[in-house]
Design an enzyme around this catalytic site. Structure first.
Site, mmCIF file in Angstrom:
data_model
loop_
_atom_site.group_PDB
_atom_site.id
_atom_site.type_symbol
_atom_site.label_atom_id
_atom_site.label_comp_id
_atom_site.label_asym_id
_atom_site.label_seq_id
_atom_site.Cartn_x
_atom_site.Cartn_y
_atom_site.Cartn_z
ATOM 1 N N TYR A 218 0.836 -1.210 0.000
ATOM 2 C CA TYR A 218 0.000 0.000 0.000
ATOM 3 C C TYR A 218 0.865 1.252 0.000
ATOM 4 C CZ TYR A 218 -3.123 3.623 1.784
ATOM 5 O OH TYR A 218 -3.833 4.787 1.956
ATOM 6 N N LYS A 222 0.963 4.209 -2.990
ATOM 7 C CA LYS A 222 0.670 5.628 -2.776
ATOM 8 C C LYS A 222 1.881 6.503 -3.094
ATOM 9 C CE LYS A 222 -3.656 5.504 -1.499
ATOM 10 N NZ LYS A 222 -4.706 6.217 -2.252
#
EC number: 1.1.1.330
Length: 341
Positions: A218, A222
């Site tokens: 994750y 990002k």
């Protein structure tokens, strides 16, 4: 100070080094002070951004992904309140239809809905999106859809499906949706001879700002969006389209699994209000181009980290590791208790 330096040594090289250090210190202190002043001005002095420049109340449209719940729903609602028609894109059609009816009734704008499961990465869905907006003067895109890990997990233990979904939803779908919508925005802006500007907002995260152990996939997804959005900003700004990455810490939502808001954890309504108020302003992201950390508590956290330990420091990494190991431990214990029950 200059007299002190002169008194320390008669050696020219030493004096030059000391003067250089003094100038560097003055420069760093000045830039820190100016950045802090800019942060405060952005938060509490400058007026809210007028969305008329993005076509509000002029028949223009905004496309919002992940629009059925949480932050996406708030983007849709608040953009409609400003006078933009909205295209609502999310997985569950029934939720979209209910939201569309609510928005049309309350704000007297037009809506369109598109059920789109971005995790499937189906070409037919992108074609449906293109068809939905084909005749619309779109000026705004909000790339809100996203996914994190179910709980913090070491990268080597990350489930393959979860890993694939995170990359597909956060990265692949975001880029492909932007490739569909951005040309419409550029066309709309050009057709009005840049009297109306375009806007693309993409949701970032502190997980992308700070490399985050136990959320490695994750975090990486990002961080990718940070570089991509900044690069896209450089390409589209000359064409009258503002492109910004929106950085947030925790917000009460299904993804964060936090239900109660606090000073540092806003609800979606307060967070989105801060985003739309500060479009085009860096707020807490003073060191970054095409980036905003708009919510006041997150802004000071971002500013404080950058101006103390630094986002890529061992200290920040270790603190993140400890926090997410603890979260994982509590989540596993809770799951074990629920299994027994």
């Amino acid at each position: 100070m200059l007299r002190l330096i002169d008194s320390i040594s008669d050696n020219c090289t030493v004096k030059t080094a000391l003067y250089g250090a003094l100038l560097l210190g003055v420069y760093k202190l000045t830039t820190f002070a100016l950045s802090l002043v800019s942060l405060v001005l952005d938060l509490w002095v400058l007026p809210p951004v007028n969305f008329a420049k993005y076509g509000a109340k002029k028949g223009k449209w905004a496309v919002i992904t992940g629009a059925s719940d949480g932050i996406g729903k708030e983007y849709a609602t608040q953009l409609a309140a400003k006078g933009l028609n909205v295209v609502l894109v999310s997985r569950t059609e029934s939720k979209l239809v209910a939201l569309a009816e609510e928005i049309e009734s309350k704000y007297k704008v037009s809506t369109k809905v598109l059920a789109f499961d971005v995790s499937l990465d189906a070409e037919s869905s992108y074609e449906d999106l293109a068809a939905t907006i084909a005749d619309l003067p779109v000026t705004v895109l909000v790339n809100n859809v996203g996914q994190s890990h179910s709980i913090p997990v070491p990268f080597l233990e990350t489930d393959e499906k979860e890993l694939r979904n995170i990359i597909t939803i956060n990265n692949t779908a975001t880029l492909k949706i932007t490739q569909v919508v951005a040309p419409k925005i550029v066309h709309t802006v050009a057709s009005e001879k840049k009297k109306t500007r375009g806007l693309i907002l993409t949701m970032g995260s502190f997980g992308g700002l700070l490399p985050t152990p136990y959320l490695a996939t994750y975090s990486g997804s990002k961080a990718f969006l940070q570089s991509w959005s900044n690069a896209l900003s450089g390409e589209l700004q000359p064409q009258g389209v503002d492109v910004e990455l929106v950085i947030s810490y925790l917000v009460t939502s299904a993804m964060s699994k936090i239900r109660r808001s606090s000073a540092s954890i806003p609800n979606p309504k307060a967070f989105v209000k801060s985003v739309l108020r500060n479009v085009g302003r860096r707020v807490g992201a003073q060191e970054r181009f095409g980036t905003t950390t708009p919510y006041w508590a997150h802004a000071f956290m971002h500013f404080g980290i950058v101006n103390s330990v630094g986002v890529y420091s061992k200290i920040a990494n270790s603190l993140n590791l400890g926090m997410h190991k603890s979260i994982r431990s509590r989540a596993l214990k809770k799951a074990a208790r629920q299994k027994k029950d």
